[in-house]
Design an enzyme around this catalytic site. Structure first.
Site, PDB file in Angstrom:
ATOM      1  N   ASN A  10       0.867  -1.175   0.000  1.00 55.10           N
ATOM      2  CA  ASN A  10       0.000   0.000   0.000  1.00 55.10           C
ATOM      3  C   ASN A  10       0.902   1.223   0.000  1.00 55.10           C
ATOM      4  OD1 ASN A  10      -1.773   2.058   0.477  1.00 55.10           O
ATOM      5  ND2 ASN A  10      -2.420   1.358   2.510  1.00 55.10           N
ATOM      6  N   LYS A  12       0.097   4.274  -0.298  1.00 54.84           N
ATOM      7  CA  LYS A  12      -0.526   5.462   0.315  1.00 54.84           C
ATOM      8  C   LYS A  12      -0.306   6.692  -0.577  1.00 54.84           C
ATOM      9  CE  LYS A  12      -0.121   3.141   4.718  1.00 54.84           C
ATOM     10  NZ  LYS A  12      -0.014   3.203   6.175  1.00 54.84           N
ATOM     11  N   HIS A  97      -9.423   0.991   4.715  1.00 57.54           N
ATOM     12  CA  HIS A  97      -8.136   1.152   5.408  1.00 57.54           C
ATOM     13  C   HIS A  97      -8.327   2.069   6.616  1.00 57.54           C
ATOM     14  CE1 HIS A  97      -4.056   2.376   6.300  1.00 57.54           C
ATOM     15  NE2 HIS A  97      -3.697   1.233   5.745  1.00 57.54           N
ATOM     16  N   GLU A  99      -6.716   4.477   7.703  1.00 60.09           N
ATOM     17  CA  GLU A  99      -6.554   5.913   7.432  1.00 60.09           C
ATOM     18  C   GLU A  99      -7.807   6.490   6.771  1.00 60.09           C
ATOM     19  OE1 GLU A  99      -2.787   5.437   5.476  1.00 60.09           O
ATOM     20  OE2 GLU A  99      -1.970   4.796   7.398  1.00 60.09           O
ATOM     21  N   GLU A 169      -5.156  -5.028  10.402  1.00 56.79           N
ATOM     22  CA  GLU A 169      -4.107  -4.033  10.656  1.00 56.79           C
ATOM     23  C   GLU A 169      -4.399  -3.341  11.986  1.00 56.79           C
ATOM     24  OE1 GLU A 169      -2.135  -2.721   6.728  1.00 56.79           O
ATOM     25  OE2 GLU A 169      -3.960  -1.555   6.932  1.00 56.79           O
TER      26      GLU A 169
END
Ligand code: 13P
Length: 253
Positions: A10, A12, A97, A99, A169
């Site tokens: 990932n 990001k 995710h 975030e 996660e």
């Protein structure tokens, strides 16, 4: 059903198109000739998806997006649909995710809508979930993770379950250098699989790949992936360099 081993990166908010082309090329070179059963996926930012698909063609590396909207089209400024991702050769998509959840207000309900939309098409969804530090310290990990799984997977058709990938996660382990120990992670993976089994039956749950994410590095990747219920990893920081990401791919069983 045999579970797929997946090593996903990932990226990001990192890498321009030129940097994307270069990183995918370096990865291709480092992974050439590697005899591994692991599926390798890179998830660059939206602007680099097409470049990544092009650079990864005929390398065995698949490309994933980091987000998707549940509607196909319409007045949803800033969003992209699964149809748009499929049309440029994207094969995977991250959903929920942490975030997205903590910085952009994505709810369990949004995650569910995205998953149901993606399952109507051809992308492989990677549904991300995990507890925050306060929840772990309060002994709430089990309840939080169970609740996230139940909410994310609500109304999924049983015949779609084999396409699901889940990524656990723990939020306190993301970008912090703190990794859950392999045993700690495996316990939560078993809990996730058990929850999927409660919803869809044990055989279906056995076929779902469950990845671990949170400060995965070449040094800890093999012990994580050696655990019975850890079927791969979702890598942030260490996926931004070909050398470290390739080392993690090599650590896959
Ligand atoms: P780090 O590997 O940088 O901790 O990030 C993990 C992550 O969020 C992957 O999705």
């Amino acid at each position: 059903m045999a579970r797929r081993t997946i090593v996903a990166g990932n990226w990001k908010l990192n890498k321009t198109t030129d940097e994307t082309r270069q990183l995918v090329r370096e990865l291709r070179n480092k992974l050439a000739g590697l005899d591994s059963a692991a599926l390798v996926v890179v998830c660059p930012p939206m602007t680099s998806l097409e470049t990544a698909v092009d650079a990864a063609s005929e390398t065995g590396i698949a490309v994933g997006a980091q987000n998707v909207h549940w509607e196909s089209s319409g007045a949803f400024t800033g969003e992209v649909s699964r149809e748009m991702l499929e049309a440029i050769g994207v094969e995977y998509v991250l959903i929920g995710h942490s975030e997205r959840r903590t910085l952009f207000g994505e709810t369990d309900g949004d995650v569910n809508l995205k998953l149901l939309s993606v399952l109507r098409g051809a992308l492989t969804p990677i549904v991300c979930l995990g507890e925050v530090l306060e929840q772990r310290e309060a002994g709430e990990t089990e309840a939080v993770v169970r609740g996230q799984v139940r909410a994310a997977l609500a109304d999924v058709a049983p015949d779609h379950v084999p396409r699901l990938v889940v990524a656990y996660e723990p939020v306190w382990a993301i970008g912090t250098g703190k990794t859950a120990t392999s045993e700690m992670a495996n316990d939560v993976h078993r809990l996730i699989r058990g929850t999927i089994a409660d919803m869809f039956g044990g055989a279906a749950a056995d076929g779902v790949s469950i990845l671990y994410g949170g400060s995965v590095k070449p040094e800890n990747a093999d012990s994580l992936m050696a655990e019975s219920d850890i079927d791969g990893v979702l890598v942030g920081g260490a996926s931004l360099e070909a050398e470290s990401f390739a080392a993690i791919v090599r650590a896959a069983p």
